[in-house]
Scaffold this active site. Sequence first.
Site, PDB file in Angstrom:
ATOM      1  CG  ASP A  13      41.048  46.143  39.652  1.00 55.05           C
ATOM      2  OD1 ASP A  13      40.234  46.092  40.582  1.00 55.05           O
ATOM      3  OD2 ASP A  13      42.273  46.279  39.831  1.00 55.05           O
ATOM      4  CE  LYS A  16      37.147  39.268  39.439  1.00 51.56           C
ATOM      5  NZ  LYS A  16      38.160  40.300  39.159  1.00 51.56           N
ATOM      6  N   GLY A  40      36.668  44.652  45.036  1.00 50.31           N
ATOM      7  CA  GLY A  40      35.408  45.339  44.821  1.00 50.31           C
ATOM      8  C   GLY A  40      34.754  44.986  43.507  1.00 50.31           C
ATOM      9  CG  HIS A  41      32.727  42.174  42.078  1.00 45.77           C
ATOM     10  ND1 HIS A  41      32.279  40.884  42.268  1.00 45.77           N
ATOM     11  CD2 HIS A  41      33.989  42.056  41.619  1.00 45.77           C
ATOM     12  CE1 HIS A  41      33.241  40.027  41.958  1.00 45.77           C
ATOM     13  NE2 HIS A  41      34.279  40.712  41.572  1.00 45.77           N
ATOM     14  CD  GLN A 224      41.745  39.389  45.396  1.00 44.37           C
ATOM     15  OE1 GLN A 224      41.521  38.197  45.466  1.00 44.37           O
ATOM     16  NE2 GLN A 224      41.462  40.195  46.389  1.00 44.37           N
TER      17      GLN A 224
END
Length: 430
Positions: A13, A16, A40-41, A224
């Site tokens: 988180d 990225k 998630g991105h 991650q």
Amino acid sequence: MANVVVVGAQWGDEGKGKIVDWLSEQADVVVRFQGGHNAGHTLVIGGTVYKLSLLPSGVVRPGKLSVIGNGVVLDPHALAGEVERLTGQGVSITRENLRVAENATLILSVHRELDALRESGSAGTKIGTTKRGIGPAYEDKVGRRAIRLMDLADLSSLPEKIERMLTHHNALRRGFGLDEFSADAIYEELASVAPKVLPYMDAVWRLLDDQRRAGKRILFEGAQGALLDVDHGTYPFVTSSNTVAGQAATGSGLGPGGVGYVLGIAKAYTTRVGEGPFPTELFDEVGELIGQKGKEFGVVTGRKRRCGWFDATLVRQTVSTSGIDGIALTKLDILDGFETIKIGVGYKLDGETIDYFPASQGAQARVEPIYEEIEGWSGSTAGARSWADLPAQAIKYVRRIEELIGAPVAVLSTSPERDDTILMKNPFEG
């Protein structure tokens, strides 16, 4: 020109998505090399928000080839759903711009259910997973009973493979006192999605070798963070894959010689989702304020993130375990307005001062942070695009972080917008 590996330098988180998207402008190929759809991105491009779980960040850019490597565990229904959702946002996704490794392990309903059973069971098994089947799918991969993407291309061979897998899973189901899985139901689950995902299948190791030999720039995108690595993270409160930079080679099939510059992403503070140790965690109004200003909620799950001060000891450790060449420091603007800012510079463990994070679960729970206080700044860093735009104390904070972690800040991010970025070193130029 160097290929670039982007890894999270904390617990994930770290922002990225924005950095990978920003770098993908210069890349020809963007590769996901581990994890699943639990990561998630969020990308913000021209005011449009794209939320990605499985697809590499390059997929929203025309002319880029996105690749899902063999190190990823793939939920085929989640992939089909994500492709459909992005198509609805106007993003064109075809075989021209997306390939998926033929030897990627599949996540099935049996994995999701087992994950949920463990997480809702006794306190001793609760890790804080997203219950999406990631861990159990990796277990089947290592146990040599996994079903892989290429297996969907030969449906006649599936029943035998399903039976082999269910020998293991139905034994567990009996142990939980639950009904066994039906082989026919699993077959239908796979056969129904095969036409939606098989068009993207490829021998990714060969594809990437061809791209490398043709002089294409390859960007490797991790999910991650390094502190969730199954070997080097806060075990057992980790993910089920290797998240350090070395996995870029293993999880894509390109080999270590094809991996160049390693860019670690770190927030200007620290966050963590789920269970596990967090030495610099704040339980007061300061922690709440950081969380509110930083909008610290999970992209995939919406879970509230735990917040704390920057822990230089942890990031220095990930600089070593991932071979990080430079750091992209994100969310500096969230610290605007604090009178005093603290940085974790070491730990006390049973009365002794130590300068590393111990591997033992018990020791990790007992460490107490040693802090250094730095004067804050009243001016704004939000949206800054050059050093001249930053308050002097903000620059001093960044420079102190560089000293403590033993790596330069190559990129400084000052908002979620792609262009609000200060570049000191272009990773693609080695």
